[in-house]
Design an enzyme around this catalytic site. Structure first.
Site, mmCIF file in Angstrom:
data_model
loop_
_atom_site.group_PDB
_atom_site.id
_atom_site.type_symbol
_atom_site.label_atom_id
_atom_site.label_comp_id
_atom_site.label_asym_id
_atom_site.label_seq_id
_atom_site.Cartn_x
_atom_site.Cartn_y
_atom_site.Cartn_z
ATOM 1 N N ASP A 1 35.076 43.247 -5.889
ATOM 2 C CA ASP A 1 35.927 44.754 -5.645
ATOM 3 C C ASP A 1 35.888 45.930 -5.573
ATOM 4 O OD1 ASP A 1 38.968 45.587 -7.136
ATOM 5 O OD2 ASP A 1 38.298 47.404 -7.834
ATOM 6 N N TYR B 1 35.890 54.468 -2.905
ATOM 7 C CA TYR B 1 33.767 54.639 -3.454
ATOM 8 C C TYR B 1 33.054 55.462 -2.497
ATOM 9 C CZ TYR B 1 37.182 51.593 -6.719
ATOM 10 O OH TYR B 1 37.826 51.034 -7.495
ATOM 11 N N LYS C 1 40.874 49.081 -0.394
ATOM 12 C CA LYS C 1 41.443 49.330 -1.066
ATOM 13 C C LYS C 1 42.197 50.635 -0.322
ATOM 14 C CE LYS C 1 40.617 48.522 -6.036
ATOM 15 N NZ LYS C 1 39.480 48.399 -5.823
ATOM 16 N N HIS D 1 45.603 51.540 -3.175
ATOM 17 C CA HIS D 1 45.491 52.073 -4.269
ATOM 18 C C HIS D 1 45.906 53.260 -5.468
ATOM 19 C CE1 HIS D 1 40.398 53.425 -5.122
ATOM 20 N NE2 HIS D 1 41.495 53.097 -6.606
#
Ligand code: A2P
Length: 353
Positions: free
Chosen positions: A112, A117, A142, A175
């Site tokens: 995930d 990130y 996302k 997201h």
């Protein structure tokens, strides 16, 4: 090698008497029997080890992490989405992680991730180095808040795909239900935030194009899910990280309470009691409880031993499951992640405007 050495230690044959011929025949027979027994023993040991690794995971099989867990049943390893795709119930959340090799080595099939990130390149590198075929993996990414405008979505997706080194995602989520304008940082795009349908339509187009297999939402509260699903959608959201409305499969991020609260979560007395009763760790109790409730869990860890530990979920006996349910519902929900203030939003993203 082992057996040829044994042969060498046996007396050599005296050709004169022939006596040793029979001795050699006996020895051959004995050697043959020994080999057969040894082969059977090795096969039996390998089978037992393979079964142990499969049921407990490599790490725990090696280190005896679960004392009694072999007596516990396994929970569902997958859930089925409306598309028919099977999503693995336990994922590794890679927020704050720089590399994912450990996870892939020990058997995680569901990663995930997210554009924000900022580690999709490292995850991609780990995927490239691993021997797991792409079709056996479940990759989620996302769409970040700055890319909600329809014309920005495909380039953002392409960037994630290229960093991950793949030509499709299994799941792509919006997201946050918050759209930012391209220019400047965190300037709210009020229209796209109030109505994410144009964003969704573009995502549907990308499903048809084959770049995404399933689309979903993350951090949408009930009102926002209903606001989106009131439109005539070609594809319903497949999962929602946090909300279980409209029969959407729930993905629970931060199932341990995230960095700041994890210590607190793991020392909840009921969690500790169940853990010591079943001989599993408090983190495994919490992760198992989430899966047993029917959610996909995304525990995050950068610690190899914990990454391994978190993959092993077990069906909790009903009385222990209920004990945890009671403990969880005996206080108001405590939200551990809420960026509304940090983003200076004029509303609370979870409680609606
Ligand atoms: P670390 O990454 O240093 O291993 P969540 O998944 O709820 O967001 O929680 C993430 C936090 O929980 C991280 O601080 C992570 O630490 C910690 N954590 C993850 N797995 C475990 C575990 N099995 N035992 C203890 N702490 C864990």
């Amino acid at each position: 090698m082992l057996f040829s050495q044994q042969y060498q230690q046996l007396p050599t044959v005296d050709k004169q008497t022939g006596e040793r011929d029979s001795f050699r025949k006996d020895t051959r027979k004995r050697g043959f029997c020994l080999r057969a027994i040894a082969i059977i023993a090795i096969m039996w040991a390998s089978l037992t080890a393979a079964r142990m690794f499969r049921s407990k995971g490599f790490w725990s099989a090696c280190h005896g992490l679960q004392r009694n867990s072999s007596t516990l049943a396994q929970l569902p390893s997958h859930y089925t989405l409306p598309s028919g795709d099977k999503i693995p119930s336990v994922a590794l959340g890679v927020w704050q992680a720089s590399k994912g090799e450990t996870a892939l080595e020990v058997g995680y099939k569901h990663i995930d991730g997210a554009w924000i990130y900022r580690n999709e390149e490292e995850v991609g590198q780990a995927l490239k180095e691993s021997s797991v075929p792409r079709e056996e993996l479940w990759l989620t990414s996302k769409l970040w808040n700055t890319f909600h405008a329809p014309e920005d979505i495909e380039p953002a997706l392409d960037q994630s795909l290229s960093m991950l080194g793949t030509d499709y995602l299994d799941l792509y989520l919006i997201h946050w239900p918050v759209a930012f304008k391209k220019e400047g940082s965190n300037i709210l795009d009020e229209n796209l935030t109030a109505d994410p349908y144009p964003t969704w339509q573009k995502l549907e187009e990308l499903v048809d194009k084959g770049k995404i297999r399933n689309i979903g939402i993350s951090n949408f509260n009930i009102r926002r899910v209903q606001n989106l699903t009131a439109n005539k959608l070609k594809y319903q959201p497949a999962v929602n990280q946090w909300s279980k409305e409209n029969g959407l499969l729930l993905e629970a991020y931060s199932p341990l309470g995230s960095d700041k609260q994890v210590g607190q979560s793991l020392s909840v007395p009921e969690v500790k009691d169940v853990a010591s009763k079943l001989g599993i760790t408090p983190a495994q109790v919490l992760i198992s409880w989430h899966v047993q409730r029917g959610t996909i869990v995304l525990p995050k860890s950068v610690t190899p031993s914990r990454i391994l530990e978190n993959l092993n979920v077990f069906e909790l006996p009903q009385e222990d499951f209920e004990k945890l349910e009671t403990a969880a519902t005996s206080h108001p929900p405590q939200r551990v992640v809420n960026p509304s203030n940090g983003w200076k939003l004029p509303f609370d993203v979870f409680d609606g405007q």
